[in-house]
Design a protein around this motif. Structure first.
Motif, PDB file in Angstrom:
ATOM      1  N   LYS A  47       0.808  -1.213   0.000  1.00 37.41           N
ATOM      2  CA  LYS A  47       0.000   0.000   0.000  1.00 37.41           C
ATOM      3  C   LYS A  47       0.845   1.268   0.000  1.00 37.41           C
ATOM      4  CE  LYS A  47      -3.777  -2.209   2.568  1.00 37.41           C
ATOM      5  NZ  LYS A  47      -4.507  -2.232   3.845  1.00 37.41           N
ATOM      6  N   THR A  48       2.143   1.142  -0.240  1.00 38.06           N
ATOM      7  CA  THR A  48       3.005   2.318  -0.230  1.00 38.06           C
ATOM      8  C   THR A  48       2.449   3.384  -1.167  1.00 38.06           C
ATOM      9  OG1 THR A  48       4.923   0.954   0.219  1.00 38.06           O
ATOM     10  CG2 THR A  48       5.337   3.155  -0.655  1.00 38.06           C
ATOM     11  N   GLU A  49       2.340   4.605  -0.660  1.00 34.11           N
ATOM     12  CA  GLU A  49       1.688   5.658  -1.416  1.00 34.11           C
ATOM     13  C   GLU A  49       2.577   6.161  -2.546  1.00 34.11           C
ATOM     14  OE1 GLU A  49      -0.317   8.604   1.070  1.00 34.11           O
ATOM     15  OE2 GLU A  49       0.267   7.391   2.787  1.00 34.11           O
ATOM     16  N   GLY A  50       1.912   6.662  -3.602  1.00 30.98           N
ATOM     17  CA  GLY A  50       2.631   7.268  -4.710  1.00 30.98           C
ATOM     18  C   GLY A  50       3.446   6.259  -5.484  1.00 30.98           C
ATOM     19  N   SER A  51       4.476   6.768  -6.174  1.00 29.32           N
ATOM     20  CA  SER A  51       5.302   5.916  -7.018  1.00 29.32           C
ATOM     21  C   SER A  51       6.603   5.511  -6.329  1.00 29.32           C
ATOM     22  CB  SER A  51       5.630   6.667  -8.325  1.00 29.32           C
ATOM     23  OG  SER A  51       6.307   7.872  -8.020  1.00 29.32           O
ATOM     24  N   CYS A  52       6.673   5.728  -5.000  1.00 33.81           N
ATOM     25  CA  CYS A  52       7.896   5.421  -4.274  1.00 33.81           C
ATOM     26  C   CYS A  52       8.218   3.938  -4.353  1.00 33.81           C
ATOM     27  CB  CYS A  52       7.717   5.844  -2.824  1.00 33.81           C
ATOM     28  SG  CYS A  52       9.052   5.324  -1.760  1.00 33.81           S
ATOM     29  N   MET A  53       9.481   3.618  -4.620  1.00 36.41           N
ATOM     30  CA  MET A  53       9.928   2.233  -4.634  1.00 36.41           C
ATOM     31  C   MET A  53      10.189   1.770  -3.215  1.00 36.41           C
ATOM     32  SD  MET A  53      12.584   2.430  -7.837  1.00 36.41           S
ATOM     33  CE  MET A  53      13.458   3.826  -7.131  1.00 36.41           C
ATOM     34  N   GLU A  54      10.064   0.476  -2.993  1.00 40.98           N
ATOM     35  CA  GLU A  54      10.359  -0.071  -1.684  1.00 40.98           C
ATOM     36  C   GLU A  54      10.842  -1.496  -1.851  1.00 40.98           C
ATOM     37  OE1 GLU A  54       8.373  -0.092   2.792  1.00 40.98           O
ATOM     38  OE2 GLU A  54       7.146   0.354   1.042  1.00 40.98           O
ATOM     39  N   GLY A 103      22.719  29.827  16.910  1.00 41.62           N
ATOM     40  CA  GLY A 103      22.086  30.598  15.852  1.00 41.62           C
ATOM     41  C   GLY A 103      20.680  31.047  16.200  1.00 41.62           C
ATOM     42  N   ASP A 104      19.964  31.533  15.183  1.00 48.35           N
ATOM     43  CA  ASP A 104      18.603  32.044  15.387  1.00 48.35           C
ATOM     44  C   ASP A 104      17.662  30.957  15.880  1.00 48.35           C
ATOM     45  OD1 ASP A 104      19.423  34.528  14.497  1.00 48.35           O
ATOM     46  OD2 ASP A 104      18.867  34.139  12.420  1.00 48.35           O
ATOM     47  N   ALA A 105      17.858  29.739  15.401  1.00 45.60           N
ATOM     48  CA  ALA A 105      17.076  28.597  15.875  1.00 45.60           C
ATOM     49  C   ALA A 105      17.883  27.888  16.964  1.00 45.60           C
ATOM     50  CB  ALA A 105      16.787  27.639  14.729  1.00 45.60           C
ATOM     51  N   ASN A 106      17.178  27.200  17.847  1.00 51.41           N
ATOM     52  CA  ASN A 106      17.905  26.438  18.875  1.00 51.41           C
ATOM     53  C   ASN A 106      17.684  24.940  18.750  1.00 51.41           C
ATOM     54  OD1 ASN A 106      15.252  26.376  19.734  1.00 51.41           O
ATOM     55  ND2 ASN A 106      15.716  26.805  21.887  1.00 51.41           N
ATOM     56  N   LEU A 107      16.975  24.512  17.682  1.00 53.04           N
ATOM     57  CA  LEU A 107      16.750  23.085  17.462  1.00 53.04           C
ATOM     58  C   LEU A 107      16.627  22.828  15.967  1.00 53.04           C
ATOM     59  CD1 LEU A 107      16.126  20.359  19.056  1.00 53.04           C
ATOM     60  CD2 LEU A 107      13.725  20.829  18.537  1.00 53.04           C
ATOM     61  N   THR A 108      17.325  21.809  15.479  1.00 59.21           N
ATOM     62  CA  THR A 108      17.161  21.369  14.101  1.00 59.21           C
ATOM     63  C   THR A 108      16.827  19.896  14.088  1.00 59.21           C
ATOM     64  OG1 THR A 108      18.153  21.286  11.881  1.00 59.21           O
ATOM     65  CG2 THR A 108      19.614  20.816  13.731  1.00 59.21           C
ATOM     66  N   PHE A 109      16.024  19.476  13.120  1.00 57.64           N
ATOM     67  CA  PHE A 109      15.711  18.054  12.987  1.00 57.64           C
ATOM     68  C   PHE A 109      15.454  17.725  11.523  1.00 57.64           C
ATOM     69  CE2 PHE A 109      11.793  20.290  13.980  1.00 57.64           C
ATOM     70  CZ  PHE A 109      10.835  19.756  13.127  1.00 57.64           C
ATOM     71  N   TYR A 110      15.693  16.465  11.196  1.00 63.85           N
ATOM     72  CA  TYR A 110      15.609  15.995   9.804  1.00 63.85           C
ATOM     73  C   TYR A 110      14.869  14.675   9.787  1.00 63.85           C
ATOM     74  CZ  TYR A 110      17.292  14.603   5.127  1.00 63.85           C
ATOM     75  OH  TYR A 110      17.377  14.204   3.819  1.00 63.85           O
ATOM     76  N   LEU A 111      13.844  14.597   8.959  1.00 67.54           N
ATOM     77  CA  LEU A 111      12.996  13.403   8.885  1.00 67.54           C
ATOM     78  C   LEU A 111      12.882  12.901   7.460  1.00 67.54           C
ATOM     79  CD1 LEU A 111      10.071  14.516  11.207  1.00 67.54           C
ATOM     80  CD2 LEU A 111      11.203  12.307  11.415  1.00 67.54           C
ATOM     81  N   TRP A 112      12.818  11.576   7.316  1.00 70.74           N
ATOM     82  CA  TRP A 112      12.383  10.966   6.065  1.00 70.74           C
ATOM     83  C   TRP A 112      10.881  10.723   6.179  1.00 70.74           C
ATOM     84  CZ3 TRP A 112      16.271   6.536   4.419  1.00 70.74           C
ATOM     85  CH2 TRP A 112      17.456   7.121   3.959  1.00 70.74           C
ATOM     86  N   LEU A 113      10.143  11.097   5.133  1.00 73.13           N
ATOM     87  CA  LEU A 113       8.686  11.010   5.164  1.00 73.13           C
ATOM     88  C   LEU A 113       8.165  10.351   3.892  1.00 73.13           C
ATOM     89  CD1 LEU A 113       8.136  14.678   6.396  1.00 73.13           C
ATOM     90  CD2 LEU A 113       7.970  12.605   7.806  1.00 73.13           C
ATOM     91  N   ARG A 114       6.943   9.813   3.982  1.00 71.79           N
ATOM     92  CA  ARG A 114       6.369   9.131   2.816  1.00 71.79           C
ATOM     93  C   ARG A 114       5.832  10.092   1.770  1.00 71.79           C
ATOM     94  NH1 ARG A 114       6.199   3.763   2.777  1.00 71.79           N
ATOM     95  NH2 ARG A 114       6.223   2.576   4.731  1.00 71.79           N
ATOM     96  N   THR A 115       5.209  11.187   2.182  1.00 72.77           N
ATOM     97  CA  THR A 115       4.576  12.113   1.235  1.00 72.77           C
ATOM     98  C   THR A 115       4.840  13.553   1.650  1.00 72.77           C
ATOM     99  OG1 THR A 115       2.495  12.264   2.463  1.00 72.77           O
ATOM    100  CG2 THR A 115       2.708  10.451   0.867  1.00 72.77           C
ATOM    101  N   PRO A 116       4.729  14.513   0.715  1.00 72.54           N
ATOM    102  CA  PRO A 116       4.866  15.926   1.091  1.00 72.54           C
ATOM    103  C   PRO A 116       3.847  16.356   2.135  1.00 72.54           C
ATOM    104  CG  PRO A 116       5.053  15.665  -1.288  1.00 72.54           C
ATOM    105  CD  PRO A 116       4.612  14.332  -0.750  1.00 72.54           C
ATOM    106  N   GLY A 117       2.658  15.757   2.090  1.00 70.51           N
ATOM    107  CA  GLY A 117       1.631  16.119   3.059  1.00 70.51           C
ATOM    108  C   GLY A 117       2.030  15.834   4.490  1.00 70.51           C
ATOM    109  N   ALA A 118       2.953  14.886   4.681  1.00 65.11           N
ATOM    110  CA  ALA A 118       3.385  14.550   6.035  1.00 65.11           C
ATOM    111  C   ALA A 118       4.163  15.690   6.685  1.00 65.11           C
ATOM    112  CB  ALA A 118       4.242  13.285   6.008  1.00 65.11           C
ATOM    113  N   ILE A 119       4.705  16.617   5.871  1.00 61.25           N
ATOM    114  CA  ILE A 119       5.443  17.748   6.427  1.00 61.25           C
ATOM    115  C   ILE A 119       4.525  18.592   7.306  1.00 61.25           C
ATOM    116  CG2 ILE A 119       6.659  19.887   5.842  1.00 61.25           C
ATOM    117  CD1 ILE A 119       7.664  18.467   3.301  1.00 61.25           C
ATOM    118  N   ALA A 120       3.305  18.876   6.799  1.00 57.41           N
ATOM    119  CA  ALA A 120       2.342  19.653   7.582  1.00 57.41           C
ATOM    120  C   ALA A 120       1.916  18.899   8.834  1.00 57.41           C
ATOM    121  CB  ALA A 120       1.123  19.990   6.722  1.00 57.41           C
TER     122      ALA A 120
END
Length: 384
Positions: free
Chosen positions: A35-42, A307-324
């Motif tokens: 059921k992986t969304e979109g055209s992403c390979m897995e 710097g101006d921010a005090n926290l950074t984080f990086y995520l791998w996500l399935r879809t652009p909608g997951a960013i919101a």
């Protein structure tokens, strides 16, 4: 079709109130895989199972893993060699960051118009720059530098960046505390019982930092290219006795001087979107924000920063909608959070020293980050 409910009851996983056996857990994972969304390979579930196991215990023997995964050791070894040969997965060793060890620096770059490719080529060749990624919005390129100390950055990396004629602007951010890194992220394929048994094979950091093994630079050179290299193989390449290699390797792992990670080509992971955020969180809400972010298995980075921010984080996500969705959840966990910058990655050219193809698979070329040899003991003039 009614949705099936998963629950954890008395320490065992249940589905609709019934015990979830290993076979049924695999059925659930296979269904999610289809059921992986979109055209992403897995990759197929058997491959993902093995990769998940190696994320938990990168140097476990095939016999140890075979007893948990219910596969013949030779089958697992052959499957791993295929994944490595095709560049879809690999294990690498790098400078550890446990208990405040190591120095992690992030650098954003704006390149002269039409010269990004040349800058990429030059910076990918710099050993201290572990990761080089093209970005979509805030910066042309994002660099991650992992070194033993700040001096290596200040004297070895920043002069290269600041004197490059095709770099117009740069911004340097230093990690002051690392909450999570690339060797902490996990797939969600194995059952909880399998994860527990395999994690026990890799105890991780078990004692405070001590003296640096004198062979650490040689160990790192070999393990950067193959994190599963045996003591005998390392000894053959470094001219050190296997017993000495085994002792120094154990010391480096147990004290956190050395970190191991099983990497997976992002295009084959089921999570094709990579996004990095820089946010400002009030100190009183920082713990809640970090706790929320750690609930994501695909969190590849979370660090307090200058710097101006005090926290950074990086995520791998399935879809652009997951960013919101991530930002909405973070707002609930830390209501006063402010997003300073968010940037989606376009392509990663180099990750932790490994050069990558356009489809995110490894090329096989590894540019090893230099490890400073241990400093000689200070000469005590008072004795003379």
């Amino acid at each position: 079709m009614p949705r099936r409910a998963l629950s954890l009851e008395n320490g065992s996983l249940e589905c609709d109130g019934l015990p979830l056996t290993h076979a049924r857990y695999r059925e659930k994972i296979a269904a999610n895989h289809l059921k992986t969304e979109g055209s992403c390979m897995e990759l197929p579930p058997d491959d993902l199972e093995l990769i998940h196991a190696l994320q938990l215990a990168p140097r476990a023997t095939w016999t140890q893993l075979g007893s948990v995964l219910r596969r013949h050791p030779a089958t697992l070894a052959a499957r791993w060699e295929r994944l490595r040969a095709e560049g879809q997965a690999w294990i690498t060793g790098h400078i550890g960051t446990a208990d405040g060890q190591g120095c992690v620096t992030f650098i954003g770059l704006e390149c002269r118009s039409g010269h990004r490719a040349e800058v990429l080529e030059r910076l990918c060749a710099v050993p201290e720059i572990g990761t080089v990624e093209e970005a979509a919005r805030a910066w042309d390129l994002r660099l991650t530098v992992l070194t033993r100390n700040w001096e290596q950055v200040a004297r070895g990396v920043l002069p290269i960046v600041r004197t490059d004629p095709d770099i117009m602007r740069s911004q340097v951010t230093l990690a002051t505390r690392l909450y999570s890194a690339g060797n902490n992220w996990r797939l969600d394929v194995l059952s909880p019982e399998q994860q527990r048994r395999i994690a026990a094979l890799h105890p991780g950091v078990t004692r405070p930092p001590g003296a640096t093994p004198p062979t650490l630079p040689q160990l790192m050179t070999v393990l950067a290219r193959d994190g599963r290299a045996s003591a005998v193989e390392i000894a053959a390449e470094t001219g050190t006795h296997p017993t000495t290699v085994a002792r120094h390797l154990r010391q480096a792992c147990e004290t956190g001087l050395l970190a191991l990670r099983c990497e997976l080509a992002q295009d084959w992971s089921g999570y094709p979107i990579g996004c990095q955020w820089y946010v400002r969180v009030p100190p009183a809400q920082l713990e809640a924000a970090v706790s929320y972010l750690r609930s994501y298995r695909t969190l590849r980075l979370c660090a307090a920063t200058t710097g101006d921010a005090n926290l950074t984080f990086y995520l791998w996500l399935r879809t652009p909608g997951a960013i919101a969705d991530v930002e909405a959840g973070l707002q609930q966990a830390a209501p006063a959070v402010q997003v300073i910058e968010s940037d989606v990655g376009v392509r990663t050219h180099k990750r932790t020293g490994w050069m990558l193809n356009e489809d995110s698979t490894a090329t096989g070329e590894v540019i090893v980050t230099p490890v400073l040899p241990p400093a000689p003991p200070l000469h005590d003039h008072r004795r003379h």
